[in-house]
Design a protein around this motif. Structure first.
Motif, PDB file in Angstrom:
ATOM      1  N   GLU A 323       0.825  -1.207   0.000  1.00  0.00           N
ATOM      2  CA  GLU A 323       0.000   0.000   0.000  1.00  0.00           C
ATOM      3  C   GLU A 323       0.862   1.261   0.000  1.00  0.00           C
ATOM      4  OE1 GLU A 323      -4.347  -0.677   1.990  1.00  0.00           O
ATOM      5  OE2 GLU A 323      -2.658  -0.406   3.343  1.00  0.00           O
ATOM      6  N   ALA A 328      -0.731   4.137  -5.794  1.00  0.00           N
ATOM      7  CA  ALA A 328      -2.175   3.939  -5.918  1.00  0.00           C
ATOM      8  C   ALA A 328      -2.796   4.983  -6.843  1.00  0.00           C
ATOM      9  CB  ALA A 328      -2.836   3.994  -4.545  1.00  0.00           C
ATOM     10  N   TYR A 329      -2.274   6.208  -6.814  1.00  0.00           N
ATOM     11  CA  TYR A 329      -2.778   7.270  -7.697  1.00  0.00           C
ATOM     12  C   TYR A 329      -2.674   6.839  -9.157  1.00  0.00           C
ATOM     13  CZ  TYR A 329      -2.672  11.631 -10.404  1.00  0.00           C
ATOM     14  OH  TYR A 329      -2.893  12.602 -11.356  1.00  0.00           O
ATOM     15  N   TYR A 330      -1.532   6.313  -9.545  1.00  0.00           N
ATOM     16  CA  TYR A 330      -1.347   5.896 -10.932  1.00  0.00           C
ATOM     17  C   TYR A 330      -2.056   4.577 -11.232  1.00  0.00           C
ATOM     18  CZ  TYR A 330       1.908   9.687 -11.747  1.00  0.00           C
ATOM     19  OH  TYR A 330       2.451  10.941 -11.899  1.00  0.00           O
ATOM     20  N   ASN A 331      -2.233   3.750 -10.213  1.00  0.00           N
ATOM     21  CA  ASN A 331      -2.936   2.484 -10.427  1.00  0.00           C
ATOM     22  C   ASN A 331      -4.421   2.710 -10.698  1.00  0.00           C
ATOM     23  OD1 ASN A 331      -2.870  -0.382 -10.578  1.00  0.00           O
ATOM     24  ND2 ASN A 331      -3.714  -0.540  -8.522  1.00  0.00           N
ATOM     25  N   ASN A 332      -4.928   3.882 -10.321  1.00  0.00           N
ATOM     26  CA  ASN A 332      -6.330   4.214 -10.560  1.00  0.00           C
ATOM     27  C   ASN A 332      -6.515   5.241 -11.673  1.00  0.00           C
ATOM     28  OD1 ASN A 332      -7.278   2.528  -8.436  1.00  0.00           O
ATOM     29  ND2 ASN A 332      -6.678   4.091  -6.948  1.00  0.00           N
ATOM     30  N   SER A 334      -7.263   6.890 -14.996  1.00  0.00           N
ATOM     31  CA  SER A 334      -8.107   6.516 -16.143  1.00  0.00           C
ATOM     32  C   SER A 334      -8.859   5.211 -15.898  1.00  0.00           C
ATOM     33  CB  SER A 334      -7.259   6.389 -17.425  1.00  0.00           C
ATOM     34  OG  SER A 334      -6.564   7.578 -17.698  1.00  0.00           O
ATOM     35  N   ASN A 335      -9.021   4.831 -14.615  1.00  0.00           N
ATOM     36  CA  ASN A 335      -9.734   3.602 -14.255  1.00  0.00           C
ATOM     37  C   ASN A 335      -9.125   2.360 -14.893  1.00  0.00           C
ATOM     38  OD1 ASN A 335     -11.747   4.915 -12.642  1.00  0.00           O
ATOM     39  ND2 ASN A 335     -12.749   5.581 -14.532  1.00  0.00           N
ATOM     40  N   SER A 337      -6.212  -0.426 -14.179  1.00  0.00           N
ATOM     41  CA  SER A 337      -5.242  -0.949 -13.226  1.00  0.00           C
ATOM     42  C   SER A 337      -3.963  -1.363 -13.942  1.00  0.00           C
ATOM     43  CB  SER A 337      -5.822  -2.161 -12.490  1.00  0.00           C
ATOM     44  OG  SER A 337      -6.908  -1.779 -11.679  1.00  0.00           O
ATOM     45  N   LYS A 340      -1.337  -4.605  -8.754  1.00  0.00           N
ATOM     46  CA  LYS A 340      -2.115  -4.876  -7.547  1.00  0.00           C
ATOM     47  C   LYS A 340      -1.393  -4.371  -6.305  1.00  0.00           C
ATOM     48  CE  LYS A 340      -4.725  -8.975  -9.003  1.00  0.00           C
ATOM     49  NZ  LYS A 340      -5.014 -10.403  -8.684  1.00  0.00           N
ATOM     50  N   SER A 341      -2.200  -3.902  -5.347  1.00  0.00           N
ATOM     51  CA  SER A 341      -1.685  -3.418  -4.070  1.00  0.00           C
ATOM     52  C   SER A 341      -1.991  -4.442  -2.976  1.00  0.00           C
ATOM     53  CB  SER A 341      -2.350  -2.081  -3.731  1.00  0.00           C
ATOM     54  OG  SER A 341      -2.038  -1.678  -2.421  1.00  0.00           O
ATOM     55  N   ASN A 371      -2.628  -2.103 -20.208  1.00  0.00           N
ATOM     56  CA  ASN A 371      -3.153  -0.878 -19.591  1.00  0.00           C
ATOM     57  C   ASN A 371      -2.061   0.164 -19.400  1.00  0.00           C
ATOM     58  OD1 ASN A 371      -5.598  -2.193 -19.452  1.00  0.00           O
ATOM     59  ND2 ASN A 371      -5.476  -2.629 -17.257  1.00  0.00           N
TER      60      ASN A 371
END
Length: 394
Positions: A323, A328-332, A334-335, A337, A340-341, A371
């Motif tokens: 975490e 996490a900002y970049y993992n989300n 444009s929706n 993935s 995994k976190s 992605n």
């Protein structure tokens, strides 16, 4: 070169990094700058070895920058104490005088810290009042965002000077200076925390984006650990994966030279040992890597961009990470993935085993790579030239 042409030139200086430190960020910035300002000469001052590293990066990517002149200089030593203000006063007085003789009245600094920023502000206040300055913000902002404990200051007095950067930033704000954040996530945190009261804009971490063949084969999965990983998290991962598992066919390459070398860890291949890998070595190893592992603490890189993560984007490698708000900002974004976190090392270790043994899970991770390519195109500074140009104080 005539005086009129000189007035159109842009000066860029790397006053701190040597060799291949920050070479990807700096080569990417210079490349985008050359594309954003194709009709203007760019004069780049830097350590000779750093210039060589920049040229190697551009050559490796088969990119041409015909409007850049490379001028090697001897940069001042970073002392992390007030004495460096004196050495930087001498250095920047000479540099700015050099620029004045060339008819150049602007300067972009690719690194900044308490000593060189204070020196430049003093010189700009006294002698170079008409000059325009831009500064890229790196890891020093992690110190500017926090107040050190008395215990840390007593134990390591240089910490005080690092944290003083916040006050240097806000000293004499009337000067023609602007600051560039290397991630919108960091920029948003600056605004929320009210750390800066100076002209500030943001771009995505500049890179040289390249198409990369997947190094994957069906029989084996290669993971790699890069960046400033937390050593405690690393040792926990080694312990979790220490038991022999013949059914799982995978390797974990350790590309960081900051982690303890564990010769008894069968799955772990320590490719860096104790030396910093050169760009051509990283480039070679990355071709055989399928997934990157990040072992940051949760609050790491809240106020500065992760160069190692930027390389994951460049090489289109999905990420496994503990975490972390920055990742996490970049993992989300444009929706879509890109990995995994995990809340704990145990869950991350289980996912590593599953990827190595389960083809369905492996296909999911291949989609993450697709992605990344999509996200990479959306944040590529070359694709966002107008936004890049707005950040330049020239």
């Amino acid at each position: 070169m005539s005086q009129d042409i000189n007035c159109q030139a842009i000066a860029v200086c790397e006053p701190q990094c040597t060799g291949n430190s920050h070479e990807i960020c700096n080569s990417g910035f210079l490349y985008v700058l050359s594309k954003a300002m194709p009709d203007r000469r760019i004069v780049f001052f830097a350590n000779p070895e750093h210039i060589a590293a920049i040229k190697d990066c551009l050559a490796l990517a088969n990119l041409e920058t015909n409007n850049i002149d490379y001028l090697p200089i001897r940069i001042p030593k970073t002392r992390v104490n007030p004495i460096e203000v004196v050495t930087n006063l001498i250095f920047f007085y000479r540099l700015l005088t050099n620029l004045k003789t060339r008819g150049i009245n602007n300067l972009i600094l690719l690194s900044v810290h308490s000593g060189n920023l204070l020196a430049i502000k003093i010189l700009a206040s006294l002698r170079f009042k008409t000059y325009k300055f831009s500064f890229l913000l790196h890891g020093i902002m992690e110190f500017a965002s926090k107040r050190p404990s008395l215990y840390r200051c007593i134990r390591n007095p240089s910490i005080i000077w690092l944290h003083a950067f916040k006050y240097v930033l806000n000293f004499n704000k009337k000067l023609n200076m602007s600051y560039i954040s290397l991630s919108p996530f960091n920029y948003n945190n600056f605004i929320k925390a009210r750390i800066l009261n100076v002209p500030l804009c943001t771009i995505h971490h500049p890179l040289i984006f390249k198409s990369r063949p997947r190094g994957h084969n069906n029989s084996q999965v290669n993971f790699a650990i890069i960046g400033q990983s937390h050593s405690g998290n690393f040792l926990k991962l080694v312990n979790e994966l220490s038991e022999s598992d013949n059914a799982a066919c995978y390797n974990i390459f350790v590309l960081s030279n900051k982690l303890p070398i564990m010769r008894t860890a069968e799955r772990f291949k320590f490719l860096a040992n104790s030396k910093r890998l050169q760009r051509n070595e990283i480039d070679l190893y990355m071709k055989d890597v399928d997934i990157l592992i990040f072992l940051y603490e949760k609050s790491a890189y809240n106020y500065s961009a992760s160069g190692a993560f930027a390389e994951a984007i460049q090489y289109a490698k999905p990420i496994l990470f503990l975490e972390n708000d920055h990742l996490a900002y970049y993992n989300n974004l444009s929706n879509l993935s890109i990995g995994k976190s995990f809340t704990c090392i145990e869950d991350m270790a289980n996912e590593i085993r599953s990827i190595a043994t389960n083809m369905l899970i492996r296909k999911e991770w291949q989609q993450f790579a697709v992605n990344i390519a999509t996200i990479r195109d959306s944040i590529d500074p070359v694709s966002n030239i107008k936004d890049f140009q707005k950040c330049l104080n020239i």
